[in-house]
Design a protein around this motif. Structure first.
Motif, PDB file in Angstrom:
ATOM      1  N   LYS A  87       0.829  -1.204   0.000  1.00 36.82           N
ATOM      2  CA  LYS A  87       0.000   0.000   0.000  1.00 36.82           C
ATOM      3  C   LYS A  87       0.868   1.260   0.000  1.00 36.82           C
ATOM      4  CE  LYS A  87      -4.161  -1.872   2.214  1.00 36.82           C
ATOM      5  NZ  LYS A  87      -5.042  -1.806   3.409  1.00 36.82           N
ATOM      6  N   GLU A  88       2.012   1.184   0.673  1.00 38.50           N
ATOM      7  CA  GLU A  88       2.933   2.321   0.676  1.00 38.50           C
ATOM      8  C   GLU A  88       3.485   2.569  -0.729  1.00 38.50           C
ATOM      9  OE1 GLU A  88       7.089   3.770   2.838  1.00 38.50           O
ATOM     10  OE2 GLU A  88       6.196   1.825   3.333  1.00 38.50           O
ATOM     11  N   VAL A  89       3.846   1.467  -1.434  1.00 41.59           N
ATOM     12  CA  VAL A  89       4.317   1.594  -2.815  1.00 41.59           C
ATOM     13  C   VAL A  89       3.220   2.196  -3.686  1.00 41.59           C
ATOM     14  CG1 VAL A  89       5.106   0.337  -4.862  1.00 41.59           C
ATOM     15  CG2 VAL A  89       5.923  -0.344  -2.596  1.00 41.59           C
ATOM     16  N   ALA A  90       1.979   1.690  -3.511  1.00 39.17           N
ATOM     17  CA  ALA A  90       0.853   2.175  -4.307  1.00 39.17           C
ATOM     18  C   ALA A  90       0.576   3.657  -4.057  1.00 39.17           C
ATOM     19  CB  ALA A  90      -0.392   1.347  -3.998  1.00 39.17           C
ATOM     20  N   HIS A 100      -3.321   4.888  -9.729  1.00 36.08           N
ATOM     21  CA  HIS A 100      -3.864   4.418  -8.463  1.00 36.08           C
ATOM     22  C   HIS A 100      -3.801   2.886  -8.369  1.00 36.08           C
ATOM     23  CE1 HIS A 100      -5.143   8.508  -7.994  1.00 36.08           C
ATOM     24  NE2 HIS A 100      -5.947   8.438  -9.054  1.00 36.08           N
ATOM     25  N   TYR A 101      -3.544   2.406  -7.169  1.00 35.78           N
ATOM     26  CA  TYR A 101      -3.525   0.969  -6.865  1.00 35.78           C
ATOM     27  C   TYR A 101      -2.456   0.229  -7.675  1.00 35.78           C
ATOM     28  CZ  TYR A 101      -7.939   1.733  -4.404  1.00 35.78           C
ATOM     29  OH  TYR A 101      -8.911   2.181  -3.541  1.00 35.78           O
ATOM     30  N   THR A 102      -1.392   0.923  -8.038  1.00 36.52           N
ATOM     31  CA  THR A 102      -0.276   0.306  -8.760  1.00 36.52           C
ATOM     32  C   THR A 102       0.830  -0.035  -7.770  1.00 36.52           C
ATOM     33  OG1 THR A 102      -0.753   1.533 -10.789  1.00 36.52           O
ATOM     34  CG2 THR A 102       1.471   0.650 -10.541  1.00 36.52           C
ATOM     35  N   VAL A 103       1.283  -1.282  -7.796  1.00 37.42           N
ATOM     36  CA  VAL A 103       2.299  -1.726  -6.839  1.00 37.42           C
ATOM     37  C   VAL A 103       3.636  -2.011  -7.502  1.00 37.42           C
ATOM     38  CG1 VAL A 103       0.640  -2.639  -5.173  1.00 37.42           C
ATOM     39  CG2 VAL A 103       1.441  -4.108  -7.034  1.00 37.42           C
ATOM     40  N   GLY A 104       3.810  -1.575  -8.737  1.00 40.54           N
ATOM     41  CA  GLY A 104       5.096  -1.755  -9.395  1.00 40.54           C
ATOM     42  C   GLY A 104       5.000  -1.568 -10.894  1.00 40.54           C
ATOM     43  N   ALA A 105       6.090  -1.081 -11.504  1.00 44.95           N
ATOM     44  CA  ALA A 105       6.186  -0.959 -12.956  1.00 44.95           C
ATOM     45  C   ALA A 105       7.068  -2.093 -13.470  1.00 44.95           C
ATOM     46  CB  ALA A 105       6.780   0.394 -13.339  1.00 44.95           C
ATOM     47  N   LEU A 137      10.760  -5.449 -11.737  1.00 41.15           N
ATOM     48  CA  LEU A 137       9.620  -4.745 -11.159  1.00 41.15           C
ATOM     49  C   LEU A 137      10.192  -3.663 -10.256  1.00 41.15           C
ATOM     50  CD1 LEU A 137       6.462  -4.717 -10.752  1.00 41.15           C
ATOM     51  CD2 LEU A 137       6.888  -6.062  -8.677  1.00 41.15           C
ATOM     52  N   VAL A 138       9.839  -2.394 -10.508  1.00 42.99           N
ATOM     53  CA  VAL A 138      10.430  -1.289  -9.756  1.00 42.99           C
ATOM     54  C   VAL A 138       9.343  -0.393  -9.162  1.00 42.99           C
ATOM     55  CG1 VAL A 138      12.478  -1.281 -11.219  1.00 42.99           C
ATOM     56  CG2 VAL A 138      10.570   0.229 -11.776  1.00 42.99           C
ATOM     57  N   ASP A 139       9.762   0.408  -8.164  1.00 42.04           N
ATOM     58  CA  ASP A 139       8.835   1.363  -7.561  1.00 42.04           C
ATOM     59  C   ASP A 139       9.025   2.740  -8.201  1.00 42.04           C
ATOM     60  OD1 ASP A 139      11.144   2.441  -6.496  1.00 42.04           O
ATOM     61  OD2 ASP A 139      10.770   1.758  -4.452  1.00 42.04           O
ATOM     62  N   THR A 140       8.435   3.768  -7.635  1.00 46.05           N
ATOM     63  CA  THR A 140       8.497   5.107  -8.221  1.00 46.05           C
ATOM     64  C   THR A 140       9.882   5.732  -8.134  1.00 46.05           C
ATOM     65  OG1 THR A 140       7.728   6.021  -6.112  1.00 46.05           O
ATOM     66  CG2 THR A 140       6.070   5.622  -7.804  1.00 46.05           C
TER      67      THR A 140
END
Length: 207
Positions: A87-90, A100-105, A137-140
């Motif tokens: 949820k923190e990543v999202a 919204h509601y994205t947990v990784g690219a 898979l990466v975060d922001t």
């Protein structure tokens, strides 16, 4: 950035001087390794640029890579396992990119390599060079959440993802993703998801 990295791993790659010769400095060891990782040049080519014997370079690079991995592993590769962590990543994707509601690219990257002995065309890709594939898979902040390395380069991005441990973990819900919840002002539950380009089909983790 180079100085910052040297400060962090310098003690891990520093060698003692001997009676016979002075050791190569940590800065030189790091510079050689980073140049190799960025350019993919051969050890002999690097030896001309840094005036260090190629057989010495063959020892420096693996040891320095291990030092980098040991120092930065928890900083750049920390897969989340709890709903609150996802949820923190999202929330970062929502605030920074309005996804919204994205947990990784998710995406694949061909990394150029020298053809392994007897490798044939196994690592020869459609771009015209030998490579291995990194599925990431990466975060922001572009930090790795999950990686899969070494799949046959002849496979498509979808095929690589379909055979990855990440896909398997999604199917059995081993990542600990949060339960679907409605968007603000709506009552229809929306699942948390991964985002990628059109090479990846739109589907649920059960498909």
């Amino acid at each position: 950035m180079f100085i910052e990295q040297l400060e962090r791993i310098g003690s891990r790659i520093e060698k003692q001087d001997t009676f016979w010769r002075k050791s190569l400095s940590p800065g030189l060891r790091l510079a050689i390794t980073l140049c190799y990782l960025v350019t993919g040049d051969s050890y002999k080519t690097l030896s001309y640029g840094f005036r260090v014997a190629h057989n010495t370079i063959s020892l420096i690079i693996p040891k320095t890579c291990k030092a980098i991995t040991a120092e930065y592993l928890k900083d750049v590769l920390a897969c989340r396992t709890m709903p609150e962590q996802w949820k923190e990543v999202a929330s970062h994707f929502s605030n920074k990119w309005n996804f919204h509601y994205t947990v990784g690219a998710l995406d694949c990257k061909h990394i150029a390599v020298t053809c392994p002995p007897n490798g044939g065309s196994h690592h020869y890709d459609y771009k015209g060079f030998h490579s291995i594939v990194l599925l990431a898979l990466v975060d922001t902040d572009y930090k790795f959440l999950n990686v899969d390395v070494g799949t046959n380069v002849c496979s498509s991005d979808t095929g690589i993802f379909s055979t990855s441990a990440l896909r398997e973990a999604l199917e059995i819900n081993a990542l600990g993703l949060p339960e679907p919840v409605p968007l603000y002002g709506d009552d229809t539950p929306v699942p948390f998801s991964l985002t990628g380009d059109d090479a990846f089909a739109l589907r649920s983790d059960s498909q």
